[in-house]
Enzyme design. Structure first.
Site, PDB file in Angstrom:
ATOM      1  N   TRP A 176       0.950  -1.208   0.270  1.00  0.00           N
ATOM      2  CA  TRP A 176      -0.368   0.055  -0.104  1.00  0.00           C
ATOM      3  C   TRP A 176       0.933   0.673  -0.026  1.00  0.00           C
ATOM      4  O   TRP A 176       0.031   2.067  -0.681  1.00  0.00           O
ATOM      5  CB  TRP A 176      -1.193  -0.132   1.087  1.00  0.00           C
ATOM      6  CG  TRP A 176      -1.750  -1.328   0.808  1.00  0.00           C
ATOM      7  CD1 TRP A 176      -1.637  -2.195   1.171  1.00  0.00           C
ATOM      8  CD2 TRP A 176      -3.054  -0.995  -0.174  1.00  0.00           C
ATOM      9  NE1 TRP A 176      -3.144  -3.178   0.400  1.00  0.00           N
ATOM     10  CE2 TRP A 176      -3.766  -1.916  -0.202  1.00  0.00           C
ATOM     11  CE3 TRP A 176      -3.321  -0.667  -1.432  1.00  0.00           C
ATOM     12  CZ2 TRP A 176      -4.724  -2.758  -0.866  1.00  0.00           C
ATOM     13  CZ3 TRP A 176      -4.510  -0.960  -2.123  1.00  0.00           C
ATOM     14  CH2 TRP A 176      -4.871  -1.804  -1.814  1.00  0.00           C
ATOM     15  N   ASP A 183      -1.903   6.575   6.484  1.00  0.00           N
ATOM     16  CA  ASP A 183      -3.120   5.431   6.114  1.00  0.00           C
ATOM     17  C   ASP A 183      -2.992   4.179   7.013  1.00  0.00           C
ATOM     18  O   ASP A 183      -2.201   3.805   7.054  1.00  0.00           O
ATOM     19  CB  ASP A 183      -2.498   5.059   4.304  1.00  0.00           C
ATOM     20  CG  ASP A 183      -3.744   3.939   4.317  1.00  0.00           C
ATOM     21  OD1 ASP A 183      -4.561   3.656   4.685  1.00  0.00           O
ATOM     22  OD2 ASP A 183      -3.164   3.063   3.225  1.00  0.00           O
ATOM     23  N   LYS A 192     -12.382  -2.478   6.636  1.00  0.00           N
ATOM     24  CA  LYS A 192     -12.388  -3.259   7.220  1.00  0.00           C
ATOM     25  C   LYS A 192     -12.485  -3.365   9.011  1.00  0.00           C
ATOM     26  O   LYS A 192     -12.571  -4.408   9.158  1.00  0.00           O
ATOM     27  CB  LYS A 192      -9.968  -3.145   7.054  1.00  0.00           C
ATOM     28  CG  LYS A 192      -9.968  -3.380   5.960  1.00  0.00           C
ATOM     29  CD  LYS A 192      -8.443  -2.854   6.117  1.00  0.00           C
ATOM     30  CE  LYS A 192      -8.497  -2.067   4.020  1.00  0.00           C
ATOM     31  NZ  LYS A 192      -8.658  -4.068   3.433  1.00  0.00           N
TER      32      LYS A 192
HETATM   33  N1  PMP Z   1      -4.650   0.591   2.163  1.00  0.00           N
HETATM   34  C1  PMP Z   1      -4.488   0.047   2.635  1.00  0.00           C
HETATM   35  C2  PMP Z   1      -4.049  -0.274   4.002  1.00  0.00           C
HETATM   36  C3  PMP Z   1      -5.311  -1.325   2.287  1.00  0.00           C
HETATM   37  O1  PMP Z   1      -5.828  -2.157   3.209  1.00  0.00           O
HETATM   38  C4  PMP Z   1      -6.574  -0.955   1.410  1.00  0.00           C
HETATM   39  C5  PMP Z   1      -7.373  -2.049   1.069  1.00  0.00           C
HETATM   40  N2  PMP Z   1      -7.078  -2.827   1.176  1.00  0.00           N
HETATM   41  C6  PMP Z   1      -6.486   0.361   0.719  1.00  0.00           C
HETATM   42  C7  PMP Z   1      -4.959   0.839   1.138  1.00  0.00           C
HETATM   43  C8  PMP Z   1      -7.192   0.778  -0.215  1.00  0.00           C
HETATM   44  O2  PMP Z   1      -8.138   1.378  -0.112  1.00  0.00           O
HETATM   45  P1  PMP Z   1      -9.608   1.137  -1.016  1.00  0.00           P
HETATM   46  O3  PMP Z   1     -10.000  -0.233  -1.755  1.00  0.00           O
HETATM   47  O4  PMP Z   1     -11.324   1.347  -0.114  1.00  0.00           O
HETATM   48  O5  PMP Z   1      -9.473   2.202  -1.661  1.00  0.00           O
END
Ligand code: PMP
Length: 364
Positions: free
Chosen positions: A104, A174, A198
């Protein structure tokens, strides 16, 4: 009630049963309203009370200081990967530092690059993203626009224990995969954000906690939909917000306050649940191997593999027979991943730990 499995999905993930049941009970008609929460105006008194309570709950749980706004936005966490550099990097004449400790962080820096100059203050690729950087490993720029971090790398299953020290530069986090899992000193951050799916509710809403001085710094030449200022000034109601998702965040945070006694207790339960699985891995004599270096092990996502990958299939099949679902690891890491967010009951984790021990006994 229909049978529910122990769902170890990384997200969207399990929600507290109490919150689901409350939503189910009131789905067709909110008490005293005679209509579903999905059928009323976002500008009605009823919805205003819901969004106000969701914000109040978050403020209580995280002890959010008064000089921070709480925004409910759309577009998921990845919209933040774009909005952050659009608002605070583009045109700043500065560089933005990114801590790239997993998938991420890597995605976030790639998006930011479209808006200005970025630097990786740390890149964990060389060790296959198996740890969060120590303070010594961070190479911070002298006068960055901000430092971006991911508190928990969902795919690799690694988590920061504490905030890195970044001086006066705004720290942007994040926190999508460990939001509301433990107390956090919000005052150490400029922006603290998380998609809901989550830990806090269904997909569709992203919570952004942002310091007032940063809101004031947002450029005026951005489309309103991409401006924190526009949403702060409108109390998150610049356009039609994801009303049902915000309602669910209210129910989940009600549950955290009412049934779980807040984030201190939630963190203790999360530590206990994670230890159950890491203990099995550590005691397995190499039958199971954890992905994370021990000091960075995530309390939320336990990533592990079998030393003998030919056992992967039978492991997943037998787990599913016991109602243990969604354990397959992300394709980039392989093996397995047990996501054990707040709504995963301790019994679910105990069932998995017992299964892992039994599977090892059967196969070795
Ligand atoms: N950042 C993290 C730490 C994540 O776990 C995720 C989701 N898997 C995301 C960003 C992306 O999130 P979204 O699908 O809501 O854009």
């Amino acid at each position: 009630m229909a049978q529910r499995v122990y769902n170890f999905s990384a997200g969207p993930a399990m929600l507290p049963l109490a919150a689901l049941e409350e939503a189910q009970r009131d789905l067709v008609s909110l008490p005293g309203v005679g209509a579903s929460v999905m059928e009323i105006s976002h500008r009605s008194k009823t919805f205003q009370a819901i969004i106000d309570q969701a914000e109040a709950n978050l403020r209580t749980l995280l002890a959010i200081p008064q000089n921070y706004r709480v925004l409910f936005l759309q577009g998921g966490a990845q919209m933040q990967f774009a909005m952050i550099p659009m608002n605070f990097l583009r045109g700043s004449g500065k560089v933005a530092d990114y801590i790239v400790a997993g998938t991420w962080g890597k995605t976030a820096i790639k998006q930011a690059k479209t808006q200005g100059e970025v630097r990786a203050a740390f890149d964990g690729q060389a060790t296959n993203f198996d740890h969060m950087p120590s303070q010594d490993e961070l190479q911070l720029s002298a006068d960055a626009a901000y430092v971006h971090m991911t508190s928990n790398e969902t795919i690799q299953g690694i988590q920061f224990a504490d905030e890195p020290h970044v001086g006066d530069v705004p720290l942007v986090c994040d926190a999508s995969s460990d939001f509301l899992s433990r107390p956090v000193p919000i005052e150490k951050y400029g922006i603290f954000y998380a998609c809901a799916q989550k830990n806090a509710g269904p997909a569709g809403v992203t919570v952004v906690i942002i310091r007032d001085d940063l809101v004031q710094r947002c450029p005026e030449d951005l489309p309103a939909m991409l401006s924190y200022k526009a949403f702060a000034e409108a109390g998150s109601l610049y356009n039609t917000p994801p009303t049902f998702a915000i309602y669910m965040v209210k129910l989940v945070t009600d549950w955290l306050l009412r049934d779980m006694g807040g984030l201190g207790q939630m963190a203790a339960i999360n530590r206990e649940k994670a230890a159950l699985l890491y203990d099995v891995i550590d005691a397995s004599g190499g039958f199971y191997e954890g992905h994370a270096q021990p000091q960075c092990r995530s309390m939320m996502n336990v990533a592990f593999r079998l030393a003998d990958p030919s056992l992967d299939e039978p492991f997943l099949t037998q787990a599913a027979e016991r109602g243990l679902e969604a354990l397959k690891g992300h394709r980039s890491v392989g093996g397995f991943r047990a996501s054990i967010y707040k709504a995963m009951p301790v019994e679910g984790v105990t069932t998995l730990a017992d299964f892992m021990k039994a599977f090892q006994a059967q196969r070795s």
